[in-house]
Every structure is written in structure tokens, then in C-alpha cells.
Write a protein that holds these residues in place. Sequence first.
Motif, PDB file in Angstrom:
ATOM      1  N   PHE A   1       0.876  -1.178   0.000  1.00  0.00           N
ATOM      2  CA  PHE A   1       0.000   0.000   0.000  1.00  0.00           C
ATOM      3  C   PHE A   1       0.911   1.225   0.000  1.00  0.00           C
ATOM      4  CE2 PHE A   1       0.326  -1.816   4.318  1.00  0.00           C
ATOM      5  CZ  PHE A   1       0.996  -0.800   4.984  1.00  0.00           C
ATOM      6  N   PRO A   2       0.396   2.406  -0.318  1.00  0.00           N
ATOM      7  CA  PRO A   2       1.252   3.598  -0.404  1.00  0.00           C
ATOM      8  C   PRO A   2       2.052   3.837   0.877  1.00  0.00           C
ATOM      9  CG  PRO A   2      -0.932   4.067  -1.259  1.00  0.00           C
ATOM     10  CD  PRO A   2      -1.010   2.695  -0.647  1.00  0.00           C
ATOM     11  N   LYS A   3       3.309   4.187   0.702  1.00  0.00           N
ATOM     12  CA  LYS A   3       4.172   4.413   1.861  1.00  0.00           C
ATOM     13  C   LYS A   3       3.692   5.630   2.649  1.00  0.00           C
ATOM     14  CE  LYS A   3       8.979   5.186   3.275  1.00  0.00           C
ATOM     15  NZ  LYS A   3      10.373   5.390   2.839  1.00  0.00           N
ATOM     16  N   PRO A   4       3.480   5.475   3.947  1.00  0.00           N
ATOM     17  CA  PRO A   4       2.994   6.606   4.747  1.00  0.00           C
ATOM     18  C   PRO A   4       4.097   7.603   5.057  1.00  0.00           C
ATOM     19  CG  PRO A   4       3.342   4.707   6.152  1.00  0.00           C
ATOM     20  CD  PRO A   4       3.617   4.239   4.741  1.00  0.00           C
ATOM     21  N   HIS A   5       3.691   8.808   5.407  1.00  0.00           N
ATOM     22  CA  HIS A   5       4.638   9.845   5.820  1.00  0.00           C
ATOM     23  C   HIS A   5       5.286   9.460   7.153  1.00  0.00           C
ATOM     24  CE1 HIS A   5       6.320  13.745   6.806  1.00  0.00           C
ATOM     25  NE2 HIS A   5       5.525  13.869   7.854  1.00  0.00           N
ATOM     26  N   LYS A   6       4.478   8.998   8.085  1.00  0.00           N
ATOM     27  CA  LYS A   6       4.968   8.557   9.392  1.00  0.00           C
ATOM     28  C   LYS A   6       4.078   7.420   9.895  1.00  0.00           C
ATOM     29  CE  LYS A   6       7.284  12.654  11.297  1.00  0.00           C
ATOM     30  NZ  LYS A   6       7.282  13.648  12.406  1.00  0.00           N
ATOM     31  N   GLU A   7       4.579   6.721  10.929  1.00  0.00           N
ATOM     32  CA  GLU A   7       3.813   5.663  11.571  1.00  0.00           C
ATOM     33  C   GLU A   7       3.602   6.011  13.043  1.00  0.00           C
ATOM     34  OE1 GLU A   7       5.582   1.868  10.836  1.00  0.00           O
ATOM     35  OE2 GLU A   7       5.761   2.199   8.661  1.00  0.00           O
ATOM     36  N   LYS A   8       2.403   5.729  13.540  1.00  0.00           N
ATOM     37  CA  LYS A   8       2.051   6.043  14.926  1.00  0.00           C
ATOM     38  C   LYS A   8       1.485   4.797  15.594  1.00  0.00           C
ATOM     39  CE  LYS A   8       2.624  10.644  14.431  1.00  0.00           C
ATOM     40  NZ  LYS A   8       3.523  11.484  15.240  1.00  0.00           N
ATOM     41  N   ILE A   9       1.901   4.547  16.826  1.00  0.00           N
ATOM     42  CA  ILE A   9       1.395   3.418  17.607  1.00  0.00           C
ATOM     43  C   ILE A   9       0.328   3.932  18.564  1.00  0.00           C
ATOM     44  CG2 ILE A   9       1.966   1.635  19.294  1.00  0.00           C
ATOM     45  CD1 ILE A   9       4.825   1.688  18.109  1.00  0.00           C
ATOM     46  N   ILE A  10      -0.832   3.288  18.551  1.00  0.00           N
ATOM     47  CA  ILE A  10      -1.916   3.637  19.475  1.00  0.00           C
ATOM     48  C   ILE A  10      -2.351   2.363  20.185  1.00  0.00           C
ATOM     49  CG2 ILE A  10      -4.264   4.530  19.694  1.00  0.00           C
ATOM     50  CD1 ILE A  10      -3.731   6.259  17.245  1.00  0.00           C
TER      51      ILE A  10
END
Length: 556
Positions: free
Chosen positions: A152-161
Motif C-alpha cells: 500500500f502507499p508508503k505513509p509519511h509517518k507511523e504512529k502506535i496507538i
Amino acid sequence: METRLVALAILMVALTFPPCVLSLVRHYKFDVVLKKTTKLCSTKSIVTINEKCPGPTLHAREGDTVIVRVTNHVKHNITIHWHGIKQFRTGWSDGPAYVTQCPIQPGQSYVYNFSITGQRGTLLWHAHITWLRATVYGAIVILPKKGVSYPFPKPHKEKIIIVGEWWKTDVEAMVNRAAKSGLAPNISDAHTINGHPGPVSGCISRGYTLHVKHGKTYLLRIVNAALNDELFFKIAGHKLTVVEADASYVKPFETDTLFLSPGQTTNALLTANTGVGKYRIAVTPFMDAPIGFDNLTAFATLRYKGAPRYGKTILTSIPPLNATPITSAFIDSLRSLNSNDYPARVPLTIDHSLFFAITVGLNPCDTCVFGNKLVSAINNITFVLPTKTSLLEAHYYNIKGVFTDDFPATPPIVFNYTGTQPANIQTNNGTKLYRLNFNSTVQIVLQGTAMIAPENHPFHLHGFNFFVVGQGLGNFDPKKDPLSFNLVDPVERNTVGVPNGGWTAIRFRADNPGVWFLHCHLEVHTTWGLKTAFLVDNGIGSNESPIPPPNDLPKC
């Protein structure tokens, strides 16, 4: 000519030796310590890893080896389970107490050592003894191999919730009181988002803030680390594109509401394409049964860069507590990617066809308030764990008298599972395992019942992923229902919900030798005995047998 010879020599060397393996050995140090913590205007000491709740995130890539030294500095025994890691041949590092290891006692250390094979995505780790996972939990982030991109498209950043539950009281003391009384433990006082309960009536507290930039896309790695509550997740004014469940890629689909049972994880893409401002993030429970549960909503904030500091927060609608249509729509949308790179290898022929009826009963108890205690059972067996050794050690060393391998494949009495219940709701205690030959294929129909407290049951299988091939309401029909099974692209998971008054069918291949726990991931039901284990025999040769136990394996 000389240049050509050098180039030819380099080529020959490259062809002679295998390509460079980019896998790494990742080392982590987990210190189990007490930490005084204030939430909901109440202070208590909690068991933590490295004084953090949630604890540290494990980062690795597919193919890496992870080594975690856990040192116990508290008075409680402890184990850590790496929830969803398949642990191929490394059952000694799986973590459930008295199943694959004896607990790590106060003052002792144990090194968990496992490789991550054929997995990438988001999982979780948590304590796997008594109710200590109320505060001992964290995320596992597994990136694809070097040079392999996301599907899938590469995200700008990753966040853990990470969402969880919080009790103002001492959880272990509360559970011990409940065990002595024979009644259910108290429900939690609040839900949390990354450790923050958010605003609660009568107590102002700072909630979690998710910072974003307009126009950017973020990969949210969402973990339900709650003990007993299935939860909805929503962000005001924003849609989410689901791309993964339980560290398995899925066909992307868009929704405004995620649904996660305890132990489940979901990765979703969030595109920050709404007006610059502040938006409410809500985590709220799902419950479609008349039983006690924590009905409080946890709040956090999504904040765009440049949003006015004191600007109004845009609110979101909250799903009804019994929003079964929302949960059903979400679950029905989950489909394996089933691509050339990520095929769905669903077993098409079955060697072991099992039917497990899930019940809640009452057993005699001389010390309990009403002379009985609440218990849970599969096929009328309330599972009892050993205390002198672990099941895996008993199997590995052929220790007699610890367990038997005669767990029933079907209920001892056939009845109307979702209708009129039997008059006798007493169960049998036992330490019975179900034996599987190596590489055999297994189908389990998990059937909910109407005994005492019908509700959803999220079941977690250790050591394997499985395919969810079917689900429905009412009693499973062995002739009609399999005709509608999805054997093409069913979602691949390690934890699945059994609907209230219904059934779920799963399939997997028993290609991992050892002893593997199967249990409801509602901690209250695990405590009551809603669990069993599979004993998977060795295959041929050492590569199809468990590795020998490590020298520092804890003793009971």
C-alpha cells in the motif's frame, strides 16, 4: 583484459556464496519493576516494564532474531507472551505460565529468544500470568525485509496507538477477592489510549494527542490491550483505510469505525485531508449482552500542525454499545490480500474436525458466598493448569501424570446451544490436551452458547495463524453452513471473536511442534477456565521438533 578477468572473478564469487542476509539480532532488556502512578485522581503502585505503561515497543524486521532478557524485581511471578509471534520450534519463548514455562520468580531472570519468520506488521506483548497484563503490555512492530515495500502507499509517518483498561484499585488483590467469593471481578474504571484515560467526570486529566500535518498520510498501528472489553475506534471527520489485521495484510477497505477485540491489532492509513484543527479520537466499548462492563469512553485528540491552541475540538458520534451491525460490517470486510507475494494458504482438506462449545457454569465452592463459583468450559471441561511444571516440559521430558491427551473433539452432550439450556450446568475440571500429528490440518467450529452469560468471546491460538472461513448466528449446521465457507481469501488472524449467540469456524495447519495454548482473551474467562491446549507431535528430524530447552528456563 585484466579488468574483464577481475569482473569475472567477482561474478564467480557472487555466484558461489549466498546473497548477504540482512537479518539482525535485536537485544532488549526488560526490568519488571513497581512504579507509583496517578490516574483518575488516584495513586497506586503498578507492575511495569522499565517503569513504563504501556511498556517499550519492540522493533524488528521480518527475518530478525529477537532476544529479550526479562529480570523480575517485584514480588509477583511473571511471564511475557509475544502475542501473535508464531514461535516456530521455540515454544520455550512463547510465555504463557505453566503452559510453555514456569514463571520467572522474584529476583530471577529469563532470556526469551525467538526469530520472526514469515511475519510483518503489528502485534503486542503482554504478561501472561494472573491479571498482570493490566499494566504489563506493549507493541511489537515488525517491518518488512530490507528492500521490500508495503503493499500500500508508503505513509509519511507511523504512529502506535495502544488502548487498554485501568483500575483504580490493586488489580491482583481485586482478582484474589473475586476468586474467594466465587463472583466476577470488578469492571475497570476507565479505558486508556496510550496510557491516558482522557477526561473523566470529576477528574481532569491530560489525554493523548496525535499530531499530524495537513496533506500527509499516516499508518496507525492500533492495538487492543484491554483485558475484558471489545472496543470501537473512531476519529472525528476522518476515514480510515484498513490494510492489516493481526500482522497479516488485508484487501484495503475504507471505514470510519474500527472494531478490535482484546489481543487484536489493526493497521489503518489516515490521510490528514480535513480542515486544520483539532478532532476528537474516541475509544468506546461494544457489548450486546446484559452483563457488567466498563461503559466509559476514552478520548484523545488529533491535532493538525497550525491548529489554534484554544480552538474548538470537533466531536464525533459514538457507536451504540450494542452496535452489532457495525461490528458485523467491519468483520465481513476483512479479506486476506491473497496475492502472489502474500497467498492465502487455506487448508482445503481437513484431518481433524473439532466442535468446541463455549459455556459458563457453576461449580460447588465451600468458601464462596453462595456455595458456588462461576466457571467457564470448552466441551464441559474447565481447564486446570499444572503448578509443578509446565505442559511443554511435561511433554518434552515425558513426565507422567501432568496432563492427558483426551480432550473431547465434540461436546459430551448435544443440546440447543443458543436456545434452551441444560438444567445441569456443572462442569468437569481437567488438564486435557488435544493431540495433533505434525502437519495435519485442523478445523475448529467455536460455538457460543446461552449459558448464564452469553457474549462475544475473542479466542486466541498460540503458535499459529489461522483462517476465519465462516461465521454465523445460532447453532452451527454441519451440513448447510460449510457450503458458504470462504476458502479463497478468508482473513488470517491469531485472535477471532465468536459472536454472541453464534459460531466461528477457523482452519490452520499444525506445522509447529510443541504445546500451544487456545483460550478466550477475555481475562475473566481465562481465569474461570475457558482454555485448553494442543499438543502437536514432532515431525521427521530435528527441524520438525522443538529446540532443546534453554539452560535458564525457570523452575516452578
